[in-house]
Design a protein around this motif. Structure first.
Motif, short mmCIF file in Angstrom:
data_model
loop_
_atom_site.label_atom_id
_atom_site.label_comp_id
_atom_site.label_asym_id
_atom_site.label_seq_id
_atom_site.Cartn_x
_atom_site.Cartn_y
_atom_site.Cartn_z
N VAL A 254 -9.63 -1.98 18.54
CA VAL A 254 -9.69 -0.61 18.04
C VAL A 254 -8.31 0.04 18.09
CG1 VAL A 254 -10.62 1.69 18.49
CG2 VAL A 254 -12.12 -0.30 18.58
N LEU A 255 -7.63 -0.12 19.21
CA LEU A 255 -6.30 0.47 19.33
C LEU A 255 -5.32 -0.13 18.34
CD1 LEU A 255 -5.97 0.65 23.22
CD2 LEU A 255 -6.39 2.54 21.65
N LEU A 256 -5.43 -1.43 18.10
CA LEU A 256 -4.53 -2.10 17.17
C LEU A 256 -4.72 -1.59 15.74
CD1 LEU A 256 -2.43 -4.34 16.68
CD2 LEU A 256 -4.33 -5.95 16.44
N THR A 257 -5.97 -1.59 15.28
CA THR A 257 -6.23 -1.14 13.91
C THR A 257 -6.02 0.36 13.75
OG1 THR A 257 -8.59 -1.01 14.49
CG2 THR A 257 -7.83 -3.01 13.39
N ALA A 258 -6.43 1.14 14.75
CA ALA A 258 -6.23 2.59 14.66
C ALA A 258 -4.74 2.92 14.65
CB ALA A 258 -6.92 3.29 15.83
N GLY A 259 -3.95 2.23 15.48
CA GLY A 259 -2.51 2.46 15.45
C GLY A 259 -1.89 2.11 14.11
N ALA A 260 -2.34 1.00 13.52
CA ALA A 260 -1.81 0.60 12.21
C ALA A 260 -2.16 1.62 11.14
CB ALA A 260 -2.34 -0.78 11.83
N VAL A 261 -3.41 2.09 11.14
CA VAL A 261 -3.84 3.06 10.13
C VAL A 261 -3.12 4.39 10.31
CG1 VAL A 261 -5.81 4.45 9.41
CG2 VAL A 261 -6.07 1.99 9.71
N MET A 262 -2.99 4.84 11.55
CA MET A 262 -2.28 6.10 11.80
C MET A 262 -0.81 5.99 11.39
SD MET A 262 -3.94 7.20 15.47
CE MET A 262 -3.00 8.72 15.56
N LEU A 263 -0.20 4.84 11.67
CA LEU A 263 1.20 4.64 11.27
C LEU A 263 1.35 4.69 9.76
CD1 LEU A 263 4.14 3.91 11.99
CD2 LEU A 263 3.44 1.49 11.90
N LEU A 264 0.47 3.99 9.04
CA LEU A 264 0.54 3.99 7.58
C LEU A 264 0.33 5.39 7.02
CD1 LEU A 264 -1.47 0.74 6.81
CD2 LEU A 264 0.95 1.10 6.42
N ASP A 265 -0.64 6.11 7.56
CA ASP A 265 -0.93 7.45 7.05
C ASP A 265 0.24 8.39 7.31
OD1 ASP A 265 -3.36 9.15 6.01
OD2 ASP A 265 -2.40 10.34 7.58
N LEU A 266 0.81 8.35 8.51
CA LEU A 266 1.92 9.24 8.84
C LEU A 266 3.18 8.89 8.05
CD1 LEU A 266 1.48 9.54 12.71
CD2 LEU A 266 0.94 11.25 10.97
N VAL A 267 3.43 7.59 7.84
CA VAL A 267 4.60 7.20 7.05
C VAL A 267 4.44 7.68 5.60
CG1 VAL A 267 5.79 5.21 6.06
CG2 VAL A 267 5.25 5.26 8.49
N THR A 268 3.25 7.48 5.04
CA THR A 268 3.02 7.91 3.66
C THR A 268 3.18 9.41 3.51
OG1 THR A 268 1.46 6.07 3.39
CG2 THR A 268 1.40 7.81 1.74
N ASN A 269 2.55 10.18 4.40
CA ASN A 269 2.66 11.64 4.32
C ASN A 269 4.07 12.11 4.65
OD1 ASN A 269 -0.10 13.04 3.81
ND2 ASN A 269 -0.58 11.38 5.21
N GLY A 270 4.78 11.39 5.53
CA GLY A 270 6.17 11.74 5.79
C GLY A 270 7.05 11.57 4.56
N ILE A 271 6.84 10.48 3.82
CA ILE A 271 7.59 10.29 2.57
C ILE A 271 7.21 11.36 1.55
CG2 ILE A 271 8.02 8.69 0.67
CD1 ILE A 271 7.55 6.41 2.60
N TYR A 272 5.92 11.74 1.51
CA TYR A 272 5.51 12.83 0.63
C TYR A 272 6.24 14.12 1.00
CZ TYR A 272 1.64 10.29 -1.57
OH TYR A 272 0.88 9.41 -2.30
N ALA B 180 0.82 -1.21 0.00
CA ALA B 180 0.00 0.00 0.00
C ALA B 180 0.86 1.26 0.00
CB ALA B 180 -0.94 -0.01 1.20
N VAL B 181 1.85 1.32 0.90
CA VAL B 181 2.71 2.50 0.96
C VAL B 181 3.53 2.63 -0.32
CG1 VAL B 181 4.62 3.57 2.20
CG2 VAL B 181 2.80 2.46 3.48
N SER B 182 4.02 1.52 -0.84
CA SER B 182 4.79 1.58 -2.08
C SER B 182 3.95 2.11 -3.24
CB SER B 182 5.34 0.19 -2.42
OG SER B 182 6.17 -0.30 -1.39
#
Length: 571
Positions: A97-115, A23-25
């Protein structure tokens, strides 16, 4: 709680890491390649925007779909494990909820950080590519999704009305952040998250958290039950769909009825009925959105055309995925029990499944067409009551649009709908996960390599590269179709009559493709040809040939589906 959460997190990460990486790639590679294409001098002269914010909502849609799909895949079939944990139900639900929310937040922040590193400076990531507001809303939406998932085992009309209104209100509120001056004005970035915005999302998340924990507890304890009125409505609806239950006249009829009830009826209801109702509801939204336009009728017709196209594409993919995944057990390790030991030949077995597939695709398409008709009837009743809108000139515009676009729309939409849904089914019915990824890598690599090579070439040299790639893709499609029919006929999975019908269809497709002309400005071919720089560089004859190639894919499933079923059946 700590040990249970660790085990669940370990299993979640084991399932999700590959999807996260892909997804991130994908989210990073596509804009990276697109930036390389910016060097083409004619790119912005053919309707291709070069402003990053114009692709912001596309990024949100793609990333949210990817992130939700990863979470759903990682948590599938987890009920038995979760129910056995020696922890209270609210704590288990909170851990999910914490598990999935943490995963989604991590993916979103990593993607925007690479941007931020590759594309934007500090001003862009703060002012024109906001992160905080959409990320908080995504988390709220994720918690709401958990609540709806675990509440689906105890539905009632009150629940649907309340939570349906809540979800619709959340999306309306979210989009209103980007249209502070009204939906008829241009969108602006959501730069500042106010205290009121935070309280709204916090309240919605808290309500969803409570509802989800309550629903999870009822499911875990075995007390979840639909309301009496809901059960009666479902019983009446099932009776309406299936009619009176009769004793099948043969084992083949019983198998067809069982396969329809197990794999085909649900996609028809979801993709045809629910999305059709959604299309009618969206037409009302477009009424209100376009009411202040210079010409509400023309603005509505343009908007409803885009909405209808998106709904048809979404419905085709849903039908393909749901029917395609309906004949295999969990994990796609083997056929379902009632299909695995059927005393039928491969030809008879695949023909039975093919008939149900054609019936499901046809019914879904008809329901979507009915929703389009209802939308237009509603539009006529709405605008007809307002004499200032439905003037004689607007009536002439409306009649002209219908007379010139109805037949092309029916032809194009039916071809695309059939092609997407049956192609997905033919791939998924093989039951091989490695085969899915091989096709994705092959065609995805073809597209990405073209964009990479073209980004380093001059505008004058890109035509030859484009024609070369189109020839490679066309050769793969035509060669694969021919091979599929030859192998299927050799294995007696199809009859000579099927091959003859495919040949006649290909001849008719060739004549039709060669008759297309880019000189008629009212034709669909003219609109497609002049809509993109790449289409114009391909040339009129090249685009005709590629249209013929795409039309041949409409008969490919008649050979690939029997092969896929036979391959799946005899592994």
């Amino acid at each position: 709680m700590g040990t249970a959460l660790y085990v669940t997190t370990k299993q979640f990460c084991k399932r999700a890491w590959l999807g996260m990486l892909l997804a991130v790639s994908t989210l990073v590679l596509l804009p990276l390649v697109f930036r390389g294409l910016m060097s083409l001098q004619k790119l912005d002269a053919y309707g291709v925007s070069v402003q990053p914010f114009d692709y912001y909502f596309a990024f949100l849609g793609m990333s949210w779909i990817f992130f939700f799909a990863i979470c759903m895949y990682a948590l599938r079939d987890c009920e038995k494990t979760l129910f056995r944990l020696p922890v209270s139900s609210p704590r288990i639900f909170s851990g999910l909820v914490l598990l999935t929310a943490g995963a989604v937040m991590l993916l979103d922040l990593v993607t925007n950080g690479i941007y931020r590193i590759l594309f934007f400076d500090q001003r862009w990531i703060v002012n024109d590519w906001p992160v905080l507001g959409p990320l908080l809303f995504l988390t709220t939406l994720l918690i709401t999704g958990h609540a709806l998932y675990w509440s689906r085992f105890s539905l009632s009309f009150t629940f649907l009305s309340v939570w349906g209104s809540l979800v619709a209100g959340l999306f309306y509120w979210f989009f209103s952040r980007y249209f502070p001056n009204g939906f008829h004005e241009a969108s602006v970035p959501w730069r500042h998250v106010s205290l009121a915005d935070g309280l709204i999302m916090l309240g919605a998340s808290s309500a969803a958290w409570y509802q989800g924990a309550h629903g999870f507890g009822k499911v875990r304890s075995g007390t979840a039950m639909h309301s009496r009125h809901w059960q009666q409505a479902v019983a009446r609806w099932n009776h309406l769909l299936t009619g009176k239950r009769v004793t099948p006249v043969s084992s083949r009829s019983a198998l067809a009825h069982l396969h329809w009830s197990d794999s085909c009826r649900r996609p028809v209801v979801i993709s045809g009925l629910y999305l059709g109702v959604l299309g009618v509801l969206l037409s009302f939204v477009l009424f209100l959105w376009r009411a202040d336009s210079w010409n509400p009728l023309v603005a509505y017709l343009n908007s409803i055309g885009c909405v209808t196209s998106v709904l048809f594409l979404l419905a085709a993919m849903l039908v393909g995925f749901q029917i395609g995944d309906g004949i295999n057990n969990s994990g796609r390790t083997e056929l379902k029990n009632y299909l695995g030991g059927v005393p039928l030949s491969d030809h008879a077995f695949s023909s039975l499944l093919m008939r149900n597939l054609m019936k499901a695709v046809g019914m879904t398409y008809d329901l979507l067409l009915l929703s389009c008709l209802l939308s237009h009837v509603t539009m006529l009743l709405y605008f007809g009551a307002n004499g200032t809108v439905m003037t004689m000139q607007n009536w002439e515009i409306y009649i002209s649009v219908l007379s010139t676009q109805s037949v092309p729309f029916l032809f194009f939409s039916s071809a695309v709908f059939w092609g997407i849904s049956t192609t997905l089914v033919s791939i998924l019915w093989t039951g091989r996960t490695w085969f899915y990824f091989a096709l994705i890598v092959m065609f995805g690599g073809l597209c990405v390599s073209f964009m990479l090579f073209s980004s380093f070439m001059s505008t004058e040299s890109i035509t030859g590269l484009l024609l070369g790639y189109l020839l490679i893709l066309s050769a793969c499609i035509l060669g694969g179709t021919l091979t599929a029919f030859v192998v299927a006929l050799k294995k007696e999975l199809i009859t000579r009559f099927t091959v003859l019908g495919a040949v006649l269809f290909c001849l008719l497709s060739g004549w039709f493709a060669w008759s297309l002309s880019a000189d008629d400005y009212k034709s669909l071919f003219f609109s497609i040809y002049n809509s993109n720089f790449f289409f114009q560089e391909t040339g009129e004859n090249g685009l005709r040939f590629f249209a013929f190639v795409l039309l041949t894919t409409l008969v490919t499933p008649f050979a690939t589906i029997p092969l896929a079923v036979s391959w799946n059946r005899h592994r």
